[in-house]
Motif scaffolding. Structure first.
Motif, PDB file in Angstrom:
ATOM      1  N   ILE A  62       0.864  -1.176   0.000  1.00  0.00           N
ATOM      2  CA  ILE A  62       0.000   0.000   0.000  1.00  0.00           C
ATOM      3  C   ILE A  62       0.906   1.233   0.000  1.00  0.00           C
ATOM      4  O   ILE A  62       1.433   1.621   1.045  1.00  0.00           O
ATOM      5  N   PRO A  63       1.129   1.862  -1.144  1.00  0.00           N
ATOM      6  CA  PRO A  63       2.013   3.038  -1.190  1.00  0.00           C
ATOM      7  C   PRO A  63       1.421   4.206  -0.408  1.00  0.00           C
ATOM      8  O   PRO A  63       0.241   4.528  -0.551  1.00  0.00           O
ATOM      9  N   LEU A  64       2.243   4.837   0.411  1.00  0.00           N
ATOM     10  CA  LEU A  64       1.792   5.968   1.210  1.00  0.00           C
ATOM     11  C   LEU A  64       2.636   7.220   0.987  1.00  0.00           C
ATOM     12  O   LEU A  64       2.240   8.312   1.392  1.00  0.00           O
ATOM     13  N   GLY A  65       3.813   7.068   0.396  1.00  0.00           N
ATOM     14  CA  GLY A  65       4.652   8.224   0.147  1.00  0.00           C
ATOM     15  C   GLY A  65       5.466   8.672   1.344  1.00  0.00           C
ATOM     16  O   GLY A  65       6.033   9.769   1.328  1.00  0.00           O
ATOM     17  N   PHE A  66       5.556   7.844   2.381  1.00  0.00           N
ATOM     18  CA  PHE A  66       6.336   8.160   3.577  1.00  0.00           C
ATOM     19  C   PHE A  66       7.179   6.944   3.950  1.00  0.00           C
ATOM     20  O   PHE A  66       6.787   5.800   3.713  1.00  0.00           O
ATOM     21  N   ARG A  67       8.335   7.222   4.563  1.00  0.00           N
ATOM     22  CA  ARG A  67       9.148   6.151   5.139  1.00  0.00           C
ATOM     23  C   ARG A  67       8.504   5.728   6.456  1.00  0.00           C
ATOM     24  O   ARG A  67       8.554   6.466   7.445  1.00  0.00           O
ATOM     25  N   ILE A  68       7.904   4.551   6.460  1.00  0.00           N
ATOM     26  CA  ILE A  68       7.137   4.096   7.616  1.00  0.00           C
ATOM     27  C   ILE A  68       8.082   3.427   8.604  1.00  0.00           C
ATOM     28  O   ILE A  68       8.594   2.326   8.382  1.00  0.00           O
ATOM     29  N   ARG A  69       8.306   4.091   9.733  1.00  0.00           N
ATOM     30  CA  ARG A  69       9.224   3.600  10.754  1.00  0.00           C
ATOM     31  C   ARG A  69       8.534   2.662  11.741  1.00  0.00           C
ATOM     32  O   ARG A  69       9.135   1.700  12.219  1.00  0.00           O
ATOM     33  N   TYR A  70       7.263   2.954  12.064  1.00  0.00           N
ATOM     34  CA  TYR A  70       6.607   2.186  13.130  1.00  0.00           C
ATOM     35  C   TYR A  70       5.112   2.104  12.841  1.00  0.00           C
ATOM     36  O   TYR A  70       4.513   3.066  12.349  1.00  0.00           O
ATOM     37  N   VAL A  71       4.526   0.942  13.169  1.00  0.00           N
ATOM     38  CA  VAL A  71       3.100   0.688  12.963  1.00  0.00           C
ATOM     39  C   VAL A  71       2.486   0.280  14.294  1.00  0.00           C
ATOM     40  O   VAL A  71       3.038  -0.557  15.016  1.00  0.00           O
ATOM     41  N   HIS A  72       1.332   0.871  14.608  1.00  0.00           N
ATOM     42  CA  HIS A  72       0.682   0.586  15.885  1.00  0.00           C
ATOM     43  C   HIS A  72      -0.822   0.802  15.732  1.00  0.00           C
ATOM     44  O   HIS A  72      -1.252   1.818  15.171  1.00  0.00           O
ATOM     45  N   GLN A  73      -1.619  -0.140  16.206  1.00  0.00           N
ATOM     46  CA  GLN A  73      -3.068   0.059  16.187  1.00  0.00           C
ATOM     47  C   GLN A  73      -3.511   0.700  17.481  1.00  0.00           C
ATOM     48  O   GLN A  73      -3.227   0.210  18.576  1.00  0.00           O
ATOM     49  N   HIS A  74      -4.223   1.810  17.342  1.00  0.00           N
ATOM     50  CA  HIS A  74      -4.754   2.559  18.484  1.00  0.00           C
ATOM     51  C   HIS A  74      -6.266   2.630  18.320  1.00  0.00           C
ATOM     52  O   HIS A  74      -6.788   3.486  17.597  1.00  0.00           O
ATOM     53  N   GLY A  75      -6.987   1.698  18.961  1.00  0.00           N
ATOM     54  CA  GLY A  75      -8.440   1.637  18.791  1.00  0.00           C
ATOM     55  C   GLY A  75      -8.802   1.342  17.354  1.00  0.00           C
ATOM     56  O   GLY A  75      -8.325   0.371  16.761  1.00  0.00           O
ATOM     57  N   ASP A  76      -9.628   2.207  16.759  1.00  0.00           N
ATOM     58  CA  ASP A  76     -10.035   1.996  15.371  1.00  0.00           C
ATOM     59  C   ASP A  76      -9.143   2.735  14.393  1.00  0.00           C
ATOM     60  O   ASP A  76      -9.505   2.947  13.236  1.00  0.00           O
ATOM     61  N   THR A  77      -7.953   3.122  14.840  1.00  0.00           N
ATOM     62  CA  THR A  77      -6.994   3.845  14.007  1.00  0.00           C
ATOM     63  C   THR A  77      -5.698   3.054  13.881  1.00  0.00           C
ATOM     64  O   THR A  77      -5.199   2.520  14.868  1.00  0.00           O
ATOM     65  N   ILE A  78      -5.185   2.974  12.663  1.00  0.00           N
ATOM     66  CA  ILE A  78      -3.825   2.479  12.455  1.00  0.00           C
ATOM     67  C   ILE A  78      -2.918   3.695  12.464  1.00  0.00           C
ATOM     68  O   ILE A  78      -3.033   4.586  11.613  1.00  0.00           O
ATOM     69  N   ALA A  79      -2.024   3.769  13.455  1.00  0.00           N
ATOM     70  CA  ALA A  79      -1.117   4.908  13.593  1.00  0.00           C
ATOM     71  C   ALA A  79       0.249   4.531  13.039  1.00  0.00           C
ATOM     72  O   ALA A  79       0.762   3.438  13.306  1.00  0.00           O
TER      73      ALA A  79
END
Length: 541
Positions: free
Chosen positions: A386-403
């Motif tokens: 899934i291209p986002l255009g950012f260097r993704i350093r960390y992934v964390h689910q916070h409730g109904d949000t993927i942070a």
């Protein structure tokens, strides 16, 4: 809650992916015969710093938030405390980031010997210290405590190690939290403490790994990287030495600090997570190729640096590799990325979207993407990029949000969005045209058949120009696509007459277009399709 009930609850079930019409296909025939996969398009930003992101099963809304960072570098992590989302930066700053602005928290990081390291560097100018790689690596809230992993400089011995420290929390809200440097207690530190390297970088801190997860029994699993002490960037390789707590997954008792080697033969693990079935996984950087997703089995050896599905950055084989381009004798990765995507971080998904729940998400630095990974027992069913255009350093689910925490010092909030309903609008429009049942069916078949490539909305599509505003648009007027030479030189706009001619015989308008003849045949069907395109343009306006 059952999947059926959750689907009924979801707003996205009422719409489907924006369809497409068999018109203006940019090299459709070439796309179908070249075996080049269709990828998701890049996020489309609106003026309020919110973007729509395309994935296979759901659209996502993406909102960005800036975080102030003083020192150059990258790293850090995300965690949750109650309803609050916390980011820890690579330099040890703590911010609450669930709202529209980053709010500084009263949390001092655990002491990491930063000043003592600078003093050593000043007294020993021959050493090459890369300050931006000396960082805090991971953070989590466990049983009323904040746990942080980081690279620590030990002043007494002039050496460095990976350290885990804990500090008590005063509640379940950041408003009640106040932590000073003296509040931290060391839970565990890797041994032996490593002397700085006199050749090359003194500390390869970006190869520290340092991610961790705690299971329900209170065992902390630390992905301890090898700091590039691998026989290539240093004379010795640590990951195959059972007495060196580097290049290992370590199981640590959070009550006592006692530890054991859980697995070995690792390099730079940048993510670790338990899946929905309680299995432990890591993602690991290779070099030039050979990034890995590993299912971690206790007692297993994953082979680094004796085997890898990659090479050195200079394209030469790894020193002393057992089999160039193979992975014999050791535990195989469950999946490997070639070329490398600089996979970073790993997180399970639960109660986010029915099509995603139970999967895992991995960030990518070099690929500026998120990967949604579906496991199949001990193997991998797919990895959706899934291209986002950012260097993704960390992934964390916070409730109904993927942070997501990025190297651009932004927190991205991903929430379930809605697909563009323009295809449904186009199909519904058929009923307004007074067509016979036979003609109406032929028009809908044409819409459905050409939906493989084009979108009906105004958002970009990855495989072909969007048709939401094609009527009245300059021929070959989108900058995101490589049109055929004849279309590019045609000039003018897409009028009704031009659209009718193109649908009837694409080569009559653009001789070298690779769009196949849609073989519509019936002028009534062609004119109905053009009527729909004109309506889509009016709807967009």
């Amino acid at each position: 809650m059952s999947i059926a009930k959750r689907l009924l609850r979801s707003p996205v079930i009422t719409v489907t992916l924006a369809g497409s019409l068999g018109l203006m296909m940019w090299e459709v025939h070439q796309l179908r015969t070249s075996h080049v996969g269709i990828t998701h398009s890049a996020p489309v930003w609106s003026g309020d710093r919110v973007a729509q992101v395309e994935t296979i099963f759901t659209a996502l809304n993406m909102k960005e938030l800036d975080v102030p960072v003083d020192r150059a570098g990258s790293g850090g992590a995300l965690t949750s405390l109650g309803n609050d989302l916390i980011v820890m930066t690579h330099e040890g700053g703590f911010f609450e980031v669930s709202g529209d602005e980053a709010v500084t928290l009263d949390i001092a990081p655990p002491p990491n010997g930063w000043q003592a390291m600078l003093d050593f560097e000043e007294a020993n100018p021959d050493y090459n210290f890369a300050h931006f790689y000396f960082r805090y690596n991971d953070v989590d809230v466990v049983d009323g405590k904040l746990i942080v992993s980081f690279t620590e400089w030990v002043e007494a011995d002039n050496c460095y190690r990976t350290t885990l420290s804990t500090a008590p929390l005063n509640g379940t809200s950041v408003d009640a939290v106040s932590i000073s440097p003296d509040d931290w207690t060391i839970l565990y530190a890797t041994d032996p403490c490593l002397a700085p390297n006199p050749d090359g970088r003194a500390i390869q801190g970006h190869m520290a790994g340092g991610r961790f997860r705690v299971d329900d029994d209170g065992t902390l699993y630390l992905a301890a990287g090898d700091y590039a002490m691998d026989g290539t960037y240093s004379p010795v390789a640590l990951s195959q030495d059972p007495d060196q707590m580097y290049g290992k997954v370590l199981a640590i008792d959070t009550a006592t600090g006692e530890h054991r080697v859980f697995s070995q033969g690792h390099s730079n693990m940048q993510g670790i997570a338990f899946d929905a079935d309680g299995r432990l996984w890591t993602v690991e950087h290779g070099r030039r190729g050979g990034d890995e997703l590993n299912l971690i089995r206790e007692g297993s050896d994953y082979g680094w640096p004796q085997v890898s599905l990659g090479t050195r950055y200079n394209k030469l084989p790894l020193p002393d590799t057992l089999d160039y381009g193979r992975h014999p004798e050791f535990q195989l990765p469950a999946y490997s990325w070639l070329p490398s995507v600089a996979v970073s971080s790993l997180a399970p998904v639960d109660d986010f979207h029915p099509a995603w729940d139970g999967d895992m998400l991995a960030g990518s630095l070099a690929g500026n993407s998120l990967f949604r990974i579906r496991t199949n027992g001990e193997g991998i069913l797919f990895a959706e990029r899934i291209p986002l255009g950012f260097r993704i350093r960390y992934v964390h689910q916070h409730g109904d949000t993927i942070a997501l925490w990025t190297d651009q010092k932004k927190v991205l909030h991903l929430t379930v969005g809605e697909f563009d309903p323009s295809y449904q609008f186009a199909v519904a429009k058929i009923g307004d045209l007074g067509l016979s049942n036979r003609t109406a069916g032929a028009v809908e078949t044409a819409l459905d058949g050409c939906a493989e490539c084009h979108g009906f909305g105004v958002l970009p599509s990855a495989s072909a120009p969007s048709l939401g505003e094609v009527y009245g648009r300059k021929i070959a007027g989108l900058t995101d696509f490589d049109y055929s030479q004849s279309l590019s030189s045609a000039g003018g706009e897409w009028t009704r007459e031009q659209l009718v001619a193109f649908l009837d015989n694409p080569q009559s308008v653009a001789q070298d277009t690779s769009m196949p003849d849609p073989a519509l045949g019936d002028p009534e069907v062609i004119n109905a399709l053009v009527d729909i395109l004109i309506s889509l343009r009016e709807q967009a306006e």
